[in-house]
Design a protein around this motif. Structure first.
Motif, short mmCIF file in Angstrom:
data_model
loop_
_atom_site.label_atom_id
_atom_site.label_comp_id
_atom_site.label_asym_id
_atom_site.label_seq_id
_atom_site.Cartn_x
_atom_site.Cartn_y
_atom_site.Cartn_z
N LYS A 9 25.94 -11.72 -45.77
CA LYS A 9 26.81 -12.43 -44.82
C LYS A 9 27.77 -13.37 -45.55
CE LYS A 9 23.70 -12.09 -40.91
NZ LYS A 9 22.34 -11.80 -41.14
N MET A 10 28.34 -12.83 -46.63
CA MET A 10 29.30 -13.57 -47.44
C MET A 10 30.58 -12.75 -47.55
SD MET A 10 26.80 -14.81 -50.56
CE MET A 10 27.96 -15.96 -51.31
N THR A 11 31.69 -13.43 -47.71
CA THR A 11 32.95 -12.73 -47.96
C THR A 11 32.96 -12.26 -49.41
OG1 THR A 11 34.11 -14.72 -48.69
CG2 THR A 11 34.17 -14.23 -46.31
N ASP A 12 33.84 -11.32 -49.69
CA ASP A 12 33.98 -10.86 -51.08
C ASP A 12 34.34 -12.04 -51.98
OD1 ASP A 12 33.52 -8.32 -50.13
OD2 ASP A 12 35.59 -7.64 -50.33
N ASN A 13 35.21 -12.90 -51.51
CA ASN A 13 35.64 -14.06 -52.29
C ASN A 13 34.45 -14.98 -52.61
OD1 ASN A 13 37.65 -15.73 -53.54
ND2 ASN A 13 37.51 -17.10 -51.77
N LYS A 14 33.59 -15.20 -51.64
CA LYS A 14 32.42 -16.06 -51.88
C LYS A 14 31.45 -15.43 -52.87
CE LYS A 14 32.54 -18.74 -47.66
NZ LYS A 14 31.81 -19.20 -46.48
N VAL A 15 31.30 -14.11 -52.80
CA VAL A 15 30.42 -13.42 -53.75
C VAL A 15 30.95 -13.59 -55.17
CG1 VAL A 15 29.59 -11.15 -54.50
CG2 VAL A 15 29.51 -11.75 -52.09
N VAL A 16 32.24 -13.39 -55.34
CA VAL A 16 32.86 -13.53 -56.67
C VAL A 16 32.76 -14.97 -57.15
CG1 VAL A 16 35.04 -13.38 -57.95
CG2 VAL A 16 34.36 -11.54 -56.39
N THR A 17 32.98 -15.92 -56.25
CA THR A 17 32.89 -17.34 -56.62
C THR A 17 31.47 -17.69 -57.05
OG1 THR A 17 34.66 -17.92 -55.10
CG2 THR A 17 33.21 -19.70 -55.79
N LEU A 18 30.48 -17.25 -56.28
CA LEU A 18 29.09 -17.53 -56.63
C LEU A 18 28.72 -16.86 -57.96
CD1 LEU A 18 26.42 -18.88 -55.96
CD2 LEU A 18 25.84 -16.90 -54.55
N ALA A 19 29.17 -15.64 -58.15
CA ALA A 19 28.90 -14.94 -59.42
C ALA A 19 29.51 -15.70 -60.60
CB ALA A 19 29.45 -13.52 -59.36
N ASN A 41 18.63 -19.24 -52.56
CA ASN A 41 17.64 -19.99 -51.77
C ASN A 41 18.24 -21.29 -51.24
OD1 ASN A 41 15.61 -18.08 -52.01
ND2 ASN A 41 14.74 -19.04 -53.83
N ARG A 42 19.00 -21.98 -52.08
CA ARG A 42 19.63 -23.22 -51.64
C ARG A 42 20.62 -22.96 -50.52
NH1 ARG A 42 20.81 -26.16 -57.50
NH2 ARG A 42 18.62 -26.64 -57.94
N LEU A 43 21.41 -21.90 -50.65
CA LEU A 43 22.39 -21.56 -49.60
C LEU A 43 21.69 -21.22 -48.29
CD1 LEU A 43 24.94 -19.49 -51.69
CD2 LEU A 43 25.32 -21.75 -50.68
N LYS A 44 20.60 -20.45 -48.36
CA LYS A 44 19.85 -20.09 -47.15
C LYS A 44 19.33 -21.33 -46.42
CE LYS A 44 18.19 -15.65 -48.80
NZ LYS A 44 17.03 -14.93 -49.35
N LYS A 45 18.99 -22.36 -47.17
CA LYS A 45 18.45 -23.58 -46.59
C LYS A 45 19.54 -24.57 -46.20
CE LYS A 45 14.07 -23.27 -49.02
NZ LYS A 45 13.10 -23.95 -49.88
N GLY A 46 20.79 -24.22 -46.48
CA GLY A 46 21.90 -25.10 -46.15
C GLY A 46 22.06 -26.26 -47.12
N TRP A 47 21.46 -26.13 -48.29
CA TRP A 47 21.54 -27.17 -49.31
C TRP A 47 22.80 -27.00 -50.14
CZ3 TRP A 47 15.98 -27.03 -51.84
CH2 TRP A 47 15.04 -27.36 -50.87
N TYR A 48 23.17 -28.05 -50.86
CA TYR A 48 24.24 -27.98 -51.84
C TYR A 48 23.75 -27.18 -53.05
CZ TYR A 48 26.35 -31.81 -49.23
OH TYR A 48 26.89 -32.59 -48.24
#
Length: 68
Positions: A9-19, A41-48
């Motif tokens: 449930k991420m955009t292509d841009n977010k996947v590349v940014t996270l990578a 795991n942090r993203l799933k929990k809404g953490w920074y």
């Protein structure tokens, strides 16, 4: 990549940014899966992410990887 982005449930841009953040955090390639897991795991929990790489980027600084 687009199929995996949809699964996450991420955009292509977010996947590349996270990578990119994961790549910057890892000193060795074998560390990437663990770092990726922590960030997902942090993203799933809404953490920074609390990533040094993002802070340094925001400050316009560069840090060499410590491979030692």
């Amino acid at each position: 990549m687009q199929k995996r982005a949809k699964e996450l449930k991420m955009t292509d841009n977010k996947v590349v940014t996270l990578a990119s953040i994961i790549e910057k955090e890892a000193a060795r390639s074998e560390e990437r899966p663990l770092i990726s897991s922590v960030f997902h795991n942090r993203l799933k929990k809404g953490w920074y992410l609390e990533s040094c790489a993002t802070v340094l980027y925001a400050l316009g600084e560069h840090k060499e990887k410590d491979i030692g």
